[in-house]
Scaffold this motif. Structure first.
Motif, PDB file in Angstrom:
ATOM      1  N   VAL A 163     -16.077  -5.147   6.856  1.00 16.95           N
ATOM      2  CA  VAL A 163     -14.703  -4.696   6.638  1.00 16.95           C
ATOM      3  C   VAL A 163     -13.751  -5.762   7.167  1.00 16.95           C
ATOM      4  N   ILE A 164     -12.596  -5.900   6.518  1.00 18.74           N
ATOM      5  CA  ILE A 164     -11.522  -6.733   7.050  1.00 18.74           C
ATOM      6  C   ILE A 164     -10.339  -5.821   7.324  1.00 18.74           C
ATOM      7  N   VAL A 165      -9.671  -6.037   8.459  1.00 20.94           N
ATOM      8  CA  VAL A 165      -8.504  -5.237   8.821  1.00 20.94           C
ATOM      9  C   VAL A 165      -7.352  -6.174   9.165  1.00 20.94           C
ATOM     10  N   GLN A 166      -6.238  -5.996   8.477  1.00 21.04           N
ATOM     11  CA  GLN A 166      -5.017  -6.740   8.772  1.00 21.04           C
ATOM     12  C   GLN A 166      -3.871  -5.994   8.090  1.00 21.04           C
ATOM     13  N   PRO A 167      -2.614  -6.463   8.206  1.00 19.12           N
ATOM     14  CA  PRO A 167      -1.513  -5.734   7.571  1.00 19.12           C
ATOM     15  C   PRO A 167      -1.802  -5.368   6.117  1.00 19.12           C
ATOM     16  N   HIS A 168      -1.542  -4.122   5.785  1.00 17.80           N
ATOM     17  CA  HIS A 168      -1.907  -3.542   4.499  1.00 17.80           C
ATOM     18  C   HIS A 168      -1.335  -4.308   3.317  1.00 17.80           C
ATOM     19  N   ALA A 169      -0.043  -4.649   3.384  1.00 18.89           N
ATOM     20  CA  ALA A 169       0.602  -5.291   2.240  1.00 18.89           C
ATOM     21  C   ALA A 169      -0.071  -6.607   1.872  1.00 18.89           C
ATOM     22  N   GLN A 170      -0.448  -7.392   2.865  1.00 20.35           N
ATOM     23  CA  GLN A 170      -1.116  -8.666   2.596  1.00 20.35           C
ATOM     24  C   GLN A 170      -2.393  -8.455   1.794  1.00 20.35           C
ATOM     25  N   LEU A 171      -3.172  -7.461   2.198  1.00 24.72           N
ATOM     26  CA  LEU A 171      -4.453  -7.219   1.548  1.00 24.72           C
ATOM     27  C   LEU A 171      -4.286  -6.600   0.166  1.00 24.72           C
ATOM     28  N   VAL A 172      -3.215  -5.832  -0.041  1.00 27.91           N
ATOM     29  CA  VAL A 172      -2.927  -5.302  -1.376  1.00 27.91           C
ATOM     30  C   VAL A 172      -2.762  -6.454  -2.362  1.00 27.91           C
ATOM     31  N   PHE A 173      -2.003  -7.465  -1.954  1.00 27.28           N
ATOM     32  CA  PHE A 173      -1.785  -8.619  -2.834  1.00 27.28           C
ATOM     33  C   PHE A 173      -3.091  -9.370  -3.084  1.00 27.28           C
TER      34      PHE A 173
ATOM     35  N   ILE B 207      10.919   0.745  -6.352  1.00 28.54           N
ATOM     36  CA  ILE B 207      10.843  -0.570  -5.707  1.00 28.54           C
ATOM     37  C   ILE B 207       9.461  -0.776  -5.085  1.00 28.54           C
ATOM     38  N   LEU B 208       8.983   0.210  -4.331  1.00 22.42           N
ATOM     39  CA  LEU B 208       7.672   0.057  -3.693  1.00 22.42           C
ATOM     40  C   LEU B 208       6.558  -0.012  -4.737  1.00 22.42           C
ATOM     41  N   ALA B 209       6.658   0.793  -5.789  1.00 18.07           N
ATOM     42  CA  ALA B 209       5.630   0.763  -6.835  1.00 18.07           C
ATOM     43  C   ALA B 209       5.599  -0.595  -7.526  1.00 18.07           C
ATOM     44  N   ARG B 210       6.768  -1.226  -7.673  1.00 19.25           N
ATOM     45  CA  ARG B 210       6.841  -2.537  -8.319  1.00 19.25           C
ATOM     46  C   ARG B 210       6.004  -3.567  -7.576  1.00 19.25           C
ATOM     47  N   TRP B 211       5.879  -3.395  -6.262  1.00 19.46           N
ATOM     48  CA  TRP B 211       5.108  -4.339  -5.445  1.00 19.46           C
ATOM     49  C   TRP B 211       3.801  -3.726  -4.944  1.00 19.46           C
ATOM     50  N   GLN B 212       3.387  -2.621  -5.586  1.00 20.65           N
ATOM     51  CA  GLN B 212       2.098  -1.954  -5.321  1.00 20.65           C
ATOM     52  C   GLN B 212       1.987  -1.480  -3.871  1.00 20.65           C
ATOM     53  N   LEU B 213       3.096  -0.971  -3.337  1.00 20.90           N
ATOM     54  CA  LEU B 213       3.139  -0.521  -1.937  1.00 20.90           C
ATOM     55  C   LEU B 213       3.529   0.943  -1.813  1.00 20.90           C
ATOM     56  N   ALA B 214       3.154   1.759  -2.796  1.00 27.75           N
ATOM     57  CA  ALA B 214       3.534   3.169  -2.772  1.00 27.75           C
ATOM     58  C   ALA B 214       3.011   3.889  -1.526  1.00 27.75           C
ATOM     59  N   GLU B 215       1.867   3.425  -1.000  1.00 33.59           N
ATOM     60  CA  GLU B 215       1.288   4.080   0.198  1.00 33.59           C
ATOM     61  C   GLU B 215       2.174   3.909   1.432  1.00 33.59           C
ATOM     62  N   GLU B 216       3.112   2.963   1.387  1.00 38.23           N
ATOM     63  CA  GLU B 216       3.936   2.687   2.554  1.00 38.23           C
ATOM     64  C   GLU B 216       5.294   3.394   2.505  1.00 38.23           C
ATOM     65  N   ALA B 217       5.443   4.339   1.588  1.00 39.94           N
ATOM     66  CA  ALA B 217       6.716   5.039   1.435  1.00 39.94           C
ATOM     67  C   ALA B 217       6.975   6.000   2.587  1.00 39.94           C
ATOM     68  N   LEU B 218       8.223   6.053   3.018  1.00 42.11           N
ATOM     69  CA  LEU B 218       8.678   7.019   4.010  1.00 42.11           C
ATOM     70  C   LEU B 218       9.318   8.222   3.306  1.00 42.11           C
ATOM     71  N   PRO B 219       9.223   9.426   3.893  1.00 42.47           N
ATOM     72  CA  PRO B 219       9.904  10.578   3.289  1.00 42.47           C
ATOM     73  C   PRO B 219      11.413  10.510   3.466  1.00 42.47           C
ATOM     74  N   ALA B 220      11.862   9.846   4.528  1.00 38.52           N
ATOM     75  CA  ALA B 220      13.296   9.719   4.793  1.00 38.52           C
ATOM     76  C   ALA B 220      13.513   8.567   5.766  1.00 38.52           C
ATOM     77  N   SER B 221      14.693   7.947   5.676  1.00 41.69           N
ATOM     78  CA  SER B 221      15.073   6.905   6.623  1.00 41.69           C
ATOM     79  C   SER B 221      15.723   7.537   7.842  1.00 41.69           C
ATOM     80  N   GLU B 222      15.496   6.933   9.005  1.00 41.53           N
ATOM     81  CA  GLU B 222      16.089   7.417  10.245  1.00 41.53           C
ATOM     82  C   GLU B 222      16.741   6.263  10.994  1.00 41.53           C
ATOM     83  N   VAL B 223      17.773   6.589  11.751  1.00 41.48           N
ATOM     84  CA  VAL B 223      18.359   5.633  12.679  1.00 41.48           C
ATOM     85  C   VAL B 223      17.541   5.657  13.964  1.00 41.48           C
TER      86      VAL B 223
END
Length: 309
Positions: free
Chosen positions: A221-231, A285-301
């Motif tokens: 297995v390789i483990v590192q930031p998800h977005a990098q490995l998606v690409f 936007i997230l789907a365009r870059w294949q990052l749908a798994e990283e979506a938040l339900p809402a933004s917070e301050v």
């Protein structure tokens, strides 16, 4: 030079030679034109929340620092000048929602805190994770989950990794001293305490070496930031995702737009992001870059951040 280092060097050269055509084949648009970028309208509530007299770095513009370290989050386009990726797309959408033009400034990761504090930039959109220590100096508007990815060879029999027991006895390639190593060391400790096999760690500082270890069978297995490995998975088609890991495990970890502490810009940015979530632009936007798994339900301050260790 060791055999693994030689293989890693050859691997890196091959990646560089084929990166542009492979990126297109993988479904990532790295052209400077960005004809598929998601466009949005103005958000009146977010605009009204901008503090009266707020001094933008450039009048009428939202100046954003970004470290274009690699796709799909942020990288230079095929013209070697234009910055493209998921983070730039978030920046464009937020700026449009605020009725501003976006100015992206390529910045070394180590330089953004001083540039932001000094007013050189209005914000940073560059995969900055929220931490309690950073919250002492900056404000945050969350826009994505902070995830690490579990990826295996495409022909691997490993089905899913969701919890510590799923990783028992596996050979996992990570970077030494990283947050993912810290979390997996705790997973291994829990496995041993439960009478299971420990995780066998293989540490590499170089991504190419980690990938060679995985493809050659030295690592499971390789483990590192998800977005990098998606690409990488979409480009090379020889690895696949079998799980994700919160960067704040066992809690959630958020990535956020970063602004000066007390500047008042975090609230309108958060309103803008929540408007994008509500109208579906954010998901596109997230789907365009294949990052749908990283979506938040809402933004917070200033959401809860990673604790000080």
């Amino acid at each position: 030079m060791s055999r693994i280092a030689t293989l890693a060097a050859a691997f890196t050269a091959a990646v560089l030679l084929g990166s542009l055509s492979a990126s297109a084949q993988a479904g990532f648009d790295l052209s400077p034109e960005q004809t598929g970028r998601i466009r949005v309208g103005r958000n009146a509530a977010a605009i009204a929340a901008i503090p009266a007299g707020f001094a933008f770095a450039a009048p009428g513009r939202l100046t954003v620092a970004i470290n274009p370290s690699g796709p799909p989050l942020g990288t230079f386009a095929t013209d070697a000048r234009t910055i493209v990726g998921a983070d730039p797309d978030i920046g464009h959408a937020v700026a449009e929602a605020l009725g501003l033009d976006l100015v992206l400034v390529a910045t070394a990761w180590a330089d953004w805190p001083l540039g932001l504090t000094s007013g050189k930039y209005d914000a940073v959109i560059s995969n900055v994770g929220v931490t309690e220590q950073r919250k002492e100096k900056f404000d945050f508007s969350s826009y994505r989950l902070g995830l690490h990815g579990f990826f295996v060879r495409a022909d691997s029999g490993i089905g899913a990794i969701r919890e510590p027991k799923d990783a028992a006895g596996l050979k996992i390639a990570v970077t030494a001293g990283t947050n993912q190593e810290r979390i997996l060391l705790e997973w291994s400790r829990q496995n041993v305490a439960a009478g299971l096999k420990p995780i066998e760690f293989q540490t590499f500082d170089d991504e190419a070496a980690r990938l060679v270890a995985l493809i050659s069978g030295r690592a499971d297995v390789i483990v590192q930031p998800h977005a990098q490995l998606v690409f990488i998975a979409a480009r090379d088609r020889n690895i696949k995702r079998v799980g994700t890991l919160s960067a704040g495990w066992p809690a959630r970890s958020d990535v956020a737009i970063t602004t000066r502490k007390g500047s008042g810009l975090a609230a309108p940015l958060t309103l803008a992001i929540n408007g994008l979530i509500a109208d579906g632009s954010y998901a596109r936007i997230l789907a365009r870059w294949q990052l749908a798994e990283e979506a938040l339900p809402a933004s917070e301050v200033n959401p809860p951040g990673l604790p000080k260790f």
